[in-house]
Design a protein around this motif. Structure first.
Motif, PDB file in Angstrom:
ATOM      1  N   ARG A 104       0.825  -1.161  -0.152  1.00  0.00           N
ATOM      2  CA  ARG A 104       0.127   0.061  -0.048  1.00  0.00           C
ATOM      3  C   ARG A 104       0.661   1.216   0.021  1.00  0.00           C
ATOM      4  NH1 ARG A 104      -4.252  -0.168   4.758  1.00  0.00           N
ATOM      5  NH2 ARG A 104      -4.716   1.603   3.863  1.00  0.00           N
ATOM      6  N   LEU A 105       1.909   1.214   0.698  1.00  0.00           N
ATOM      7  CA  LEU A 105       2.960   2.468   0.592  1.00  0.00           C
ATOM      8  C   LEU A 105       3.447   2.711  -0.989  1.00  0.00           C
ATOM      9  CD1 LEU A 105       4.377   4.448   2.099  1.00  0.00           C
ATOM     10  CD2 LEU A 105       6.233   2.969   2.899  1.00  0.00           C
ATOM     11  N   ARG A 106       3.886   1.607  -1.381  1.00  0.00           N
ATOM     12  CA  ARG A 106       4.262   1.831  -2.871  1.00  0.00           C
ATOM     13  C   ARG A 106       3.293   2.226  -3.473  1.00  0.00           C
ATOM     14  NH1 ARG A 106       8.776  -1.261  -4.735  1.00  0.00           N
ATOM     15  NH2 ARG A 106       9.959  -2.270  -3.388  1.00  0.00           N
ATOM     16  N   LYS A 107       2.096   1.701  -3.414  1.00  0.00           N
ATOM     17  CA  LYS A 107       0.796   2.388  -4.340  1.00  0.00           C
ATOM     18  C   LYS A 107       0.616   3.877  -4.068  1.00  0.00           C
ATOM     19  CE  LYS A 107      -3.792   1.516  -5.614  1.00  0.00           C
ATOM     20  NZ  LYS A 107      -5.141   0.792  -5.485  1.00  0.00           N
ATOM     21  N   SER A 108       0.734   4.377  -2.619  1.00  0.00           N
ATOM     22  CA  SER A 108       0.747   5.598  -2.364  1.00  0.00           C
ATOM     23  C   SER A 108       1.820   6.416  -2.863  1.00  0.00           C
ATOM     24  CB  SER A 108       0.787   5.795  -0.741  1.00  0.00           C
ATOM     25  OG  SER A 108       1.109   7.114  -0.157  1.00  0.00           O
ATOM     26  N   LEU A 109       3.029   6.156  -3.029  1.00  0.00           N
ATOM     27  CA  LEU A 109       4.017   6.987  -3.504  1.00  0.00           C
ATOM     28  C   LEU A 109       3.962   7.195  -5.044  1.00  0.00           C
ATOM     29  CD1 LEU A 109       7.149   5.367  -1.635  1.00  0.00           C
ATOM     30  CD2 LEU A 109       6.021   7.473  -1.218  1.00  0.00           C
ATOM     31  N   ALA A 110       3.279   6.029  -5.790  1.00  0.00           N
ATOM     32  CA  ALA A 110       3.117   6.248  -7.177  1.00  0.00           C
ATOM     33  C   ALA A 110       2.220   6.896  -7.458  1.00  0.00           C
ATOM     34  CB  ALA A 110       2.731   4.720  -7.706  1.00  0.00           C
ATOM     35  N   GLN A 111       1.271   7.378  -6.571  1.00  0.00           N
ATOM     36  CA  GLN A 111       0.200   8.207  -6.722  1.00  0.00           C
ATOM     37  C   GLN A 111       0.354   9.688  -5.965  1.00  0.00           C
ATOM     38  OE1 GLN A 111      -3.170   6.244  -4.834  1.00  0.00           O
ATOM     39  NE2 GLN A 111      -3.302   4.971  -6.766  1.00  0.00           N
ATOM     40  N   ASN A 112       1.888   9.915  -5.496  1.00  0.00           N
ATOM     41  CA  ASN A 112       2.131  11.463  -4.814  1.00  0.00           C
ATOM     42  C   ASN A 112       2.314  12.053  -6.277  1.00  0.00           C
ATOM     43  OD1 ASN A 112       3.946  13.299  -3.834  1.00  0.00           O
ATOM     44  ND2 ASN A 112       3.639  12.023  -2.114  1.00  0.00           N
ATOM     45  N   ASP A 113       1.632  13.037  -6.452  1.00  0.00           N
ATOM     46  CA  ASP A 113       2.046  13.987  -7.513  1.00  0.00           C
ATOM     47  C   ASP A 113       3.147  14.496  -7.487  1.00  0.00           C
ATOM     48  OD1 ASP A 113      -0.608  13.156  -8.582  1.00  0.00           O
ATOM     49  OD2 ASP A 113      -1.801  14.975  -8.116  1.00  0.00           O
ATOM     50  N   GLU A 114       3.578  15.319  -6.165  1.00  0.00           N
ATOM     51  CA  GLU A 114       4.889  16.110  -6.090  1.00  0.00           C
ATOM     52  C   GLU A 114       6.057  15.081  -6.416  1.00  0.00           C
ATOM     53  OE1 GLU A 114       6.639  19.530  -3.411  1.00  0.00           O
ATOM     54  OE2 GLU A 114       4.954  18.232  -2.602  1.00  0.00           O
ATOM     55  N   LEU A 115       5.852  13.962  -5.727  1.00  0.00           N
ATOM     56  CA  LEU A 115       7.140  12.933  -5.971  1.00  0.00           C
ATOM     57  C   LEU A 115       7.332  12.549  -7.434  1.00  0.00           C
ATOM     58  CD1 LEU A 115       9.470  11.062  -4.627  1.00  0.00           C
ATOM     59  CD2 LEU A 115       7.746   9.528  -4.253  1.00  0.00           C
ATOM     60  N   VAL A 116       6.249  12.119  -7.796  1.00  0.00           N
ATOM     61  CA  VAL A 116       6.288  11.746  -9.225  1.00  0.00           C
ATOM     62  C   VAL A 116       6.549  12.750 -10.285  1.00  0.00           C
ATOM     63  CG1 VAL A 116       4.724  10.720 -11.192  1.00  0.00           C
ATOM     64  CG2 VAL A 116       4.637   9.758  -8.930  1.00  0.00           C
ATOM     65  N   THR A 117       5.994  13.902 -10.137  1.00  0.00           N
ATOM     66  CA  THR A 117       6.461  15.035 -11.118  1.00  0.00           C
ATOM     67  C   THR A 117       8.087  15.370 -11.053  1.00  0.00           C
ATOM     68  OG1 THR A 117       4.324  16.082 -10.880  1.00  0.00           O
ATOM     69  CG2 THR A 117       5.682  17.626 -11.439  1.00  0.00           C
ATOM     70  N   THR A 118       8.376  15.578  -9.619  1.00  0.00           N
ATOM     71  CA  THR A 118       9.914  15.580  -9.552  1.00  0.00           C
ATOM     72  C   THR A 118      10.763  14.651  -9.955  1.00  0.00           C
ATOM     73  OG1 THR A 118       9.352  17.068  -7.344  1.00  0.00           O
ATOM     74  CG2 THR A 118      11.616  16.214  -7.845  1.00  0.00           C
ATOM     75  N   PHE A 119      10.339  13.549  -9.969  1.00  0.00           N
ATOM     76  CA  PHE A 119      11.178  12.455 -10.562  1.00  0.00           C
ATOM     77  C   PHE A 119      11.170  12.345 -12.153  1.00  0.00           C
ATOM     78  CE2 PHE A 119      11.169   7.950 -12.184  1.00  0.00           C
ATOM     79  CZ  PHE A 119      12.308   7.596 -11.979  1.00  0.00           C
ATOM     80  N   ARG A 129      10.638  14.905 -13.753  1.00  0.00           N
ATOM     81  CA  ARG A 129      11.366  16.026 -14.465  1.00  0.00           C
ATOM     82  C   ARG A 129      12.806  15.925 -14.465  1.00  0.00           C
ATOM     83  NH1 ARG A 129      10.267  19.635 -10.747  1.00  0.00           N
ATOM     84  NH2 ARG A 129       8.004  20.190 -11.673  1.00  0.00           N
ATOM     85  N   SER A 130      13.233  15.238 -13.230  1.00  0.00           N
ATOM     86  CA  SER A 130      14.461  14.802 -13.285  1.00  0.00           C
ATOM     87  C   SER A 130      15.104  13.790 -14.156  1.00  0.00           C
ATOM     88  CB  SER A 130      15.063  14.767 -11.732  1.00  0.00           C
ATOM     89  OG  SER A 130      14.555  15.584 -11.045  1.00  0.00           O
ATOM     90  N   TRP A 131      14.410  12.596 -14.156  1.00  0.00           N
ATOM     91  CA  TRP A 131      14.716  11.387 -15.077  1.00  0.00           C
ATOM     92  C   TRP A 131      13.657  11.320 -16.079  1.00  0.00           C
ATOM     93  CZ3 TRP A 131      19.462   8.669 -13.669  1.00  0.00           C
ATOM     94  CH2 TRP A 131      19.801   7.539 -14.735  1.00  0.00           C
ATOM     95  N   PRO A 132      13.539  12.008 -16.919  1.00  0.00           N
ATOM     96  CA  PRO A 132      12.305  11.913 -17.900  1.00  0.00           C
ATOM     97  C   PRO A 132      12.624  10.522 -19.063  1.00  0.00           C
ATOM     98  CG  PRO A 132      13.326  13.712 -18.757  1.00  0.00           C
ATOM     99  CD  PRO A 132      14.203  13.122 -17.518  1.00  0.00           C
TER     100      PRO A 132
END
Length: 717
Positions: free
Chosen positions: A378-393, A395-398
């Motif tokens: 569930r934590l993995r799924k939560s991180l995959a849905q974290n907009d700020e984390l995903v957006t930053t990632f 942008r840095s490794w597109p």
């Protein structure tokens, strides 16, 4: 194939050679061959029918079965493609029984060797024996086949004991005869007349780069193609499917011209292509019209700009990031970002490494959650849905596309300056263009390097899809096992039922072939050996395209420095060392079998005017037909007269874009005529080919395509 009941010889044009005492031994041998071929064809057909009707099996069993079907099918096609003309000739060594040399090996029902494969060491004297080094050969006979019959043969004798039973003792006849025969749209079969110097190159070691340097008509292409067949058969480096052979030609007409050669030698697995074929953009890429742009993109330094262009998109964030989850808040620090971005192994393609970076980042965040009560899925799924984390990632490794990356170099000056600091400001401006993806041939090496460095942009999607399918398959098998266990509650605990409770057994039941896969690019390599024809034309950047597909650095480099349109002032060794090849061996061909003396007398001054030290080969025959010069207005009349007088043969009009092709008559530029040959060549206004080295090379190439006649037409104005 019914057993032969008639003679294998049709020597109506050479009645003296039909004397029974001269051919009786051969007749008996060909009768035995015919019986063996009939039996071999029937046995192979029956074996293939059995294999194809049998269950395919699984895993290694299925692979072995498919390989056997492939090998048996290949041999059967060779037997059906040829017949008695599998035999090239015979040689008597040290007074032993004659050895008959063939395209393949062949035995009779008792195991007696009827044909020795031309690629084996036992067959080497047939090709390599000379009077200077007879290799124990007493005599040698070569056959010429026409419509399934021997229309002529030539005997060579290397000692007095070989004189008995032979006729026509002309040492050069086996090579000269047939050189003046009419050409066809496909390269003729010349295996039976391979010369000793050519054979030595064919059988040379595959270690490192072998340069085959030779002028027009010396048989460079013949040598290269036969070398491919030889290496696949005889070289232990190619055993066990360790990689195939790639033949790279200069243009499409060349590939069509040589298309029959390797199948006739029994090799169907060799890939042939042009440099354009290595990339999907190659087909529509135009020629680069700006010489300065072409020069700049031809350098290896320009290809090297791809690495910093990609690294620009692999920089970890420098600011910490607060990540909120339903269980806690954690900070992803600058060292955390650096650790995650450093997770992929060196050399991992950018797009394929992206999942590794994300997994490393997720693991770091998981480790920062205190306590063991946080459900990790569930934590993995939560991180995959974290907009700020995903957006930053992102942008840095597109995810990157090769075409977009290279297009940015030609449309964003600052980006190009950063990636290629060796360029001057003026050169950066010169390389900019209005339509970034208007691809030219000069762009192909950069696109290829970018695609190699980035990897497959869809790999991550396919991998996740595969994992999803396999997970569903495992879940299905788990249910099957559970149902079996429930149905056998009376099991005493011994036998197969307890085994089904084990995870290994359950996993082994999963059908992994059910997951989606994608066919690999057949030209992506790696290849065990690459043969490059007309290699003098390749730029340093284009060489990188081939070296990336040949990690073994095992190559056959075929070319003529005097036919390089852009000039070739350095040595082959210097050129190849500059692109990264350290182990270079030289071989030279100097005898012109194709072009008659009359044509070379005109062609040689044309090239020496610009290249006094050109490697101009020596012609070994005359056609008896002088070179004709006349006005352009005579073109059609000359073609009509020639076609009316010759039922066979081919013609090429070079340098006249207004001419429309007709049956047996091609219309080509000098560049696209390279590597081809024609009975009659008509050159229109050769002075319009240009000045300098490029113009001289085009004239030289055009003239030396002729095997019989050369006509040069000029506009009187």
């Amino acid at each position: 194939m019914p057993p032969s009941t008639t003679s294998a010889f049709d020597l109506t044009r050479h009645p003296a050679k039909a004397e029974p005492t001269l051919i009786a031994d051969d007749e008996r041998h060909f009768a035995a061959m015919s019986r063996s071929l009939e039996q071999s064809t029937a046995d192979l057909s029956a074996r293939l029918d059995v294999l194809r009707q049998a269950p395919g099996g699984h895993g290694r069993q299925a692979l072995d079965r498919d390989l056997e079907v492939h090998e048996l099918g290949k041999r059967l096609r060779t037997l059906r493609r040829h017949s008695l003309d599998l035999c090239l000739g015979r040689v008597i060594v040290d007074g032993d029984e004659p050895r008959y040399i063939g395209r393949i090996g062949l035995t009779d029902a008792t195991g007696r060797q009827l044909l020795i494969d031309w690629r084996t060491p036992a067959a080497a004297p047939f090709f390599a024996a000379t009077h200077a080094d007879p290799m124990g050969v007493v005599s040698r006979r070569r056959y010429r086949w026409a419509r399934g019959k021997i229309s002529d043969y030539w005997d060579e004798v290397f000692s007095t004991e070989g004189l008995d039973g032979h006729v026509v003792l002309d040492d050069d006849s086996a090579f000269i005869a047939g050189l003046g025969a009419s050409r066809s749209p496909r390269m003729r079969d010349v295996l039976g007349t391979i010369a000793a110097d050519q054979d030595a190159i064919i059988r040379a070691s595959s270690r490192g780069a072998l340069v085959v340097d030779g002028g027009p008509g010396t048989g460079k292409t013949v040598v290269a193609l036969h070398r491919a067949a030889y290496l696949l058969y005889a070289d232990p480096r190619f055993a066990g499917n360790r990689g195939g052979v790639l033949v790279v030609g200069p243009h499409e007409p060349y590939l069509a011209y040589v298309a029959d050669v390797l199948p006739a030698l029994g090799e169907e697995s060799v890939q042939t292509c042009t440099l354009r074929d290595l990339l999907p953009e190659g087909r529509s890429a135009s020629d680069e019209t700006n010489r300065e742009v072409a020069r700049l993109k031809a350098s290896a330094d320009m290809v090297a700009a791809i690495e910093p262009a990609v690294r620009f998109y692999e920089e970890p964030p420098t600011d910490p990031l607060l990540v909120e989850t339903p269980w806690s808040e954690v900070w992803v620090t600058t060292p955390d970002w650096a650790e995650a971005f450093g997770a992929p192994e060196p050399g991992t393609p950018h797009n394929e490494a992206r999942d590794e970076v994300w997994e490393s980042l997720v693991s770091i965040i998981l480790d920062k959650h205190s306590g063991g009560d946080v459900p990790k899925p569930r934590l993995r799924k939560s991180l995959a849905q974290n907009d700020e984390l995903v957006t930053t990632f992102n942008r840095s490794w597109p995810m990157l596309d090769a075409a977009d990356l290279v297009g940015d170099l030609w449309s964003v000056p600052a980006y190009l300056r950063m990636c290629a600091p060796h360029l001057s400001p003026g050169q950066v401006r010169t390389l900019q263009r209005r339509i970034p993806n208007a691809w030219t041939r000069s762009d192909l090496p950069l696109l290829d390097a970018a695609r190699l460095r980035l990897g497959d942009a869809t790999a991550s999607i396919r991998r996740r899809r595969r994992e999803s399918v396999l997970a569903a398959e495992r879940e299905r098998m788990d249910q099957v096992v559970t149902d079996l266990l429930d149905a056998h509650t009376h099991d005493d605990g011994e036998g197969v039922m307890p085994m089904l409770r084990g995870a290994d057994m359950r996993n082994s039941l999963v059908d992994e072939t059910a997951s989606p896969t994608m066919d690999a690019d057949e030209l992506a390599g790696p290849f065990a050996h690459i043969i490059v024809d007309e290699a003098q034309e390749l730029t340093d950047a284009e060489w990188q395209m081939l070296l990336s597909r040949c990690p073994s650095r095992s190559l056959t480099v075929v070319g003529d420095r005097a036919q390089a349109r852009l000039g070739f002032t350095e040595s082959w060794q210097d050129r190849l060392e500059r692109i990264g090849l350290r182990e270079v061996t030289m071989a030279s061909l100097s005898v012109n079998y194709r072009t008659p003396e009359e044509v070379m007398a005109v062609a040689e001054p044309a090239i020496r005017a610009e290249l006094p030290d050109a490697n101009v080969p020596t012609s070994i025959r005359r056609s008896g037909i002088p070179v004709i010069e006349g006005p352009v207005a005579d073109r059609d009349a000359i073609l009509d007269r020639w076609l009316a007088a010759h039922d066979e043969g081919t013609v090429c009009v070079i340098g006249d874009p207004t001419f429309t092709e007709r049956p047996r008559v091609r219309s080509l530029t000098p560049e696209h005529a390279k590597g081809l040959e024609f009975d009659l060549v008509v050159i229109v206004d050769p002075e319009r080919f240009g000045s300098g080295i490029a113009g001289a090379v085009d004239r030289y190439v055009a003239m030396t395509r002729a095997t019989q006649e050369l006509v040069i037409l000029r506009d009187p104005s």
